[in-house]
Structure formats: structure tokens, C-alpha cells
Design a protein around this motif. Structure first.
Motif, PDB file in Angstrom:
ATOM      1  N   LEU A 165     -36.305 -43.164  18.001  1.00 39.61           N
ATOM      2  CA  LEU A 165     -36.749 -44.400  18.455  1.00 39.61           C
ATOM      3  C   LEU A 165     -35.506 -45.348  18.814  1.00 39.61           C
ATOM      4  O   LEU A 165     -34.470 -45.170  18.076  1.00 39.61           O
ATOM      5  N   ASP A 166     -35.751 -45.989  19.979  1.00 38.09           N
ATOM      6  CA  ASP A 166     -34.627 -46.875  20.502  1.00 38.09           C
ATOM      7  C   ASP A 166     -34.976 -48.309  19.700  1.00 38.09           C
ATOM      8  O   ASP A 166     -36.152 -48.423  19.023  1.00 38.09           O
ATOM      9  N   LEU A 167     -33.996 -49.148  19.453  1.00 44.37           N
ATOM     10  CA  LEU A 167     -34.397 -50.403  18.961  1.00 44.37           C
ATOM     11  C   LEU A 167     -34.685 -51.396  19.859  1.00 44.37           C
ATOM     12  O   LEU A 167     -35.526 -52.199  19.603  1.00 44.37           O
ATOM     13  N   MET A 168     -33.961 -51.554  20.992  1.00 47.85           N
ATOM     14  CA  MET A 168     -34.418 -52.368  22.097  1.00 47.85           C
ATOM     15  C   MET A 168     -35.457 -51.805  23.011  1.00 47.85           C
ATOM     16  O   MET A 168     -35.250 -51.533  23.947  1.00 47.85           O
ATOM     17  N   THR A 206     -25.549 -43.665  17.857  1.00 47.21           N
ATOM     18  CA  THR A 206     -25.042 -44.732  18.965  1.00 47.21           C
ATOM     19  C   THR A 206     -24.913 -44.110  20.276  1.00 47.21           C
ATOM     20  O   THR A 206     -24.410 -42.982  20.702  1.00 47.21           O
ATOM     21  N   LYS A 207     -25.703 -44.749  21.194  1.00 50.00           N
ATOM     22  CA  LYS A 207     -25.631 -44.341  22.628  1.00 50.00           C
ATOM     23  C   LYS A 207     -24.022 -44.793  23.055  1.00 50.00           C
ATOM     24  O   LYS A 207     -23.560 -45.727  22.909  1.00 50.00           O
ATOM     25  N   PHE A 228     -19.438 -44.565   9.608  1.00 42.47           N
ATOM     26  CA  PHE A 228     -20.312 -45.856   9.720  1.00 42.47           C
ATOM     27  C   PHE A 228     -21.151 -46.125   8.313  1.00 42.47           C
ATOM     28  O   PHE A 228     -21.315 -47.006   8.089  1.00 42.47           O
ATOM     29  N   VAL A 229     -21.079 -45.356   7.496  1.00 40.05           N
ATOM     30  CA  VAL A 229     -21.678 -45.253   6.368  1.00 40.05           C
ATOM     31  C   VAL A 229     -20.896 -45.911   5.200  1.00 40.05           C
ATOM     32  O   VAL A 229     -19.785 -45.471   5.028  1.00 40.05           O
ATOM     33  N   ILE A 277     -31.842 -44.379  17.995  1.00 41.07           N
ATOM     34  CA  ILE A 277     -30.911 -43.934  19.056  1.00 41.07           C
ATOM     35  C   ILE A 277     -30.813 -45.315  19.666  1.00 41.07           C
ATOM     36  O   ILE A 277     -31.774 -45.891  19.945  1.00 41.07           O
ATOM     37  N   SER A 278     -29.375 -46.092  19.589  1.00 44.79           N
ATOM     38  CA  SER A 278     -29.385 -47.336  20.134  1.00 44.79           C
ATOM     39  C   SER A 278     -27.787 -47.447  20.760  1.00 44.79           C
ATOM     40  O   SER A 278     -26.986 -46.699  20.107  1.00 44.79           O
TER      41      SER A 278
END
Length: 216
Positions: free
Chosen positions: A49-52, A99-100, A182-183, A77-78
Motif C-alpha cells: 500500500l501507498d501512504l498518500m 521508498t519510491k 533506515f532502521v 511503498i511511498s
């Protein structure tokens, strides 16, 4: 395997649909929050899923998915690339965050890794809990199933295999997250917090300034 793809960019949806179905997976796609809610069902193994979204926040959608289907895997996926956005996603319960822009092959790899079942047939019992590693399921002393995310279960199994050994946060990141840049410590601490909340009889000690150790 059945995948729910929630993405409002039609070009991205069409591209991912092509690659995912060519890989042999069944894909149900939708563009909005409300459409995703209507298409949720128990046949879905993983939600990408996308966030926006045009009619809602992807994090709210993820929270609703986890409420209805706690064991459903998920990948965000964002275009949101900050560490804070990633932390928020993991705190809500996503198993992975991409990340896109990204290559479809990367998503396929992440899905395959996320849904891969461990081959060991051993059933582990620890501190009134039973863990079936083949089914990747956890039960309490009343034989009630405990809903854990994929990363929470991977972390639990890592602790069990290293019971009594002090594990640094860096070791946990390397093993569970494959040194994802990123973690950070906050994400690891949140994973342990979730495990303790869901499995309060687990004896996981905090080693301040270092990491954690499972006893018992």
C-alpha cells in the motif's frame, strides 16, 4: 498467493500488476482507502500500500488492516523518504517499507522474502507459549493464537535461538533487517515493546546502552 495492491497512480499500478501476476501471484488492485476496505478478505496474504491516498491516510488503512487481519503481512511503498515516516509505518505494524522510485524486481524480492516459510518442523515451547515454526504461529497457555507481525515473529525466533545471550541492537538490525540503513534503535525498541505487550510472560531483559537478552 493473493496480494492486495493499494496505489492511486495508475502507471505504477499497471506496472506492478504486470510483474506480480507474471510471477504467478493473484493481485487485486484498488486506488482508494474505501475501495481497499471493501476488498479486504481472509484470502489476502499480503497488502502492498501507498501512504498518500486520495480519500485517506495509508497509515490509517494499515491500522484498520491490522485490526481486522492481525497476521496479514504488509509492505508500504511511498514517496515519503524520511526516517520519521518509516518509523511511523513500523510502529503501526508494517513489515517492510520501500521508498519510491523502486524497481518491480525489488518488490518481488521483498514479498518473496517476507512470505517465505521457514522449513524447520520444530515446535518450540517457552514460558507458557508454543511457537510452530512451520505455520509461523504462536499460542498462549490457553491455546489462544497470538497475532504477531512477520518482523515480530522473526525477532522472537532470533531471541529463542540465542536464549541467554546478550544481543546488541546492531546484531538484531543485521539479522532481522539485513542492515537496512533506515532502521534505527527506536524501531528495534518498538518491536520489543510490542512483543512484551502481546506476550507479557516473555522474560526479555533490557541491557541499557546495549540491547536485549531473553532468559527462562
Amino acid at each position: 498467493m493473493h496480494i492486495l495492491l493499494v496505489e492511486d497512480d495508475k502507471e505504477i499500478t499497471n506496472l506492478l500488476y504486470f510483474y506480480l501476476t507474471r510471477h504467478g501471484w493473484r493481485v487485486t488492485s484498488c486506488e482508494t482507502y474505501q475501495e481497499a476496505i471493501k476488498k479486504l478478505d481472509s484470502s489476502i496474504s499480503i497488502c502492498v500500500l501507498d501512504l498518500m491516498l486520495p480519500d485517506g491516510d495509508g497509515l490509517d488503512l494499515l491500522a484498520e488492516i491490522k485490526k481486522q487481519y492481525p497476521n496479514m503481512a504488509s509492505i508500504i511503498i511511498s514517496a515519503k523518504t524520511s526516517s520519521l515516516d518509516r518509523v511511523k509505518g513500523f510502529e503501526v505494524g508494517t513489515d517492510d517499507y520501500i521508498t519510491k522510485p523502486f524497481l518491480p524486481e525489488e518488490l518481488i524480492y521483498r514479498i518473496s522474502k517476507l512470505t517465505h516459510l521457514k522449513t524447520s518442523a520444530e515446535v518450540v515451547k517457552i514460558q507458557d507459549y508454543t511457537i510452530n515454526q512451520v505455520q509461523r504461529s504462536v499460542y498462549d497457555h490457553n491455546d489462544e493464537k497470538i497475532p504477531l507481525s512477520t518482523k515480530e515473529l522473526d525477532t522472537l525466533l532470533y531471541f529463542i535461538k540465542n536464549k541467554g545471550i546478550a544481543l546488541s541492537r546492531e546484531q538484531i538490525i543485521a539479522k532481522i533487517w539485513e542492515n537496512d540503513s533506515f532502521v534505527n534503535d527506536r524501531i528495534i525498541d518498538n518491536q520489543i515493546k510490542n512483543l512484551r505487550k502481546k506476550m507479557p510472560r516473555l522474560a526479555i531483559d533490557t541491557l541499557y546502552g546495549y540491547g536485549y537478552r531473553m532468559n527462562g
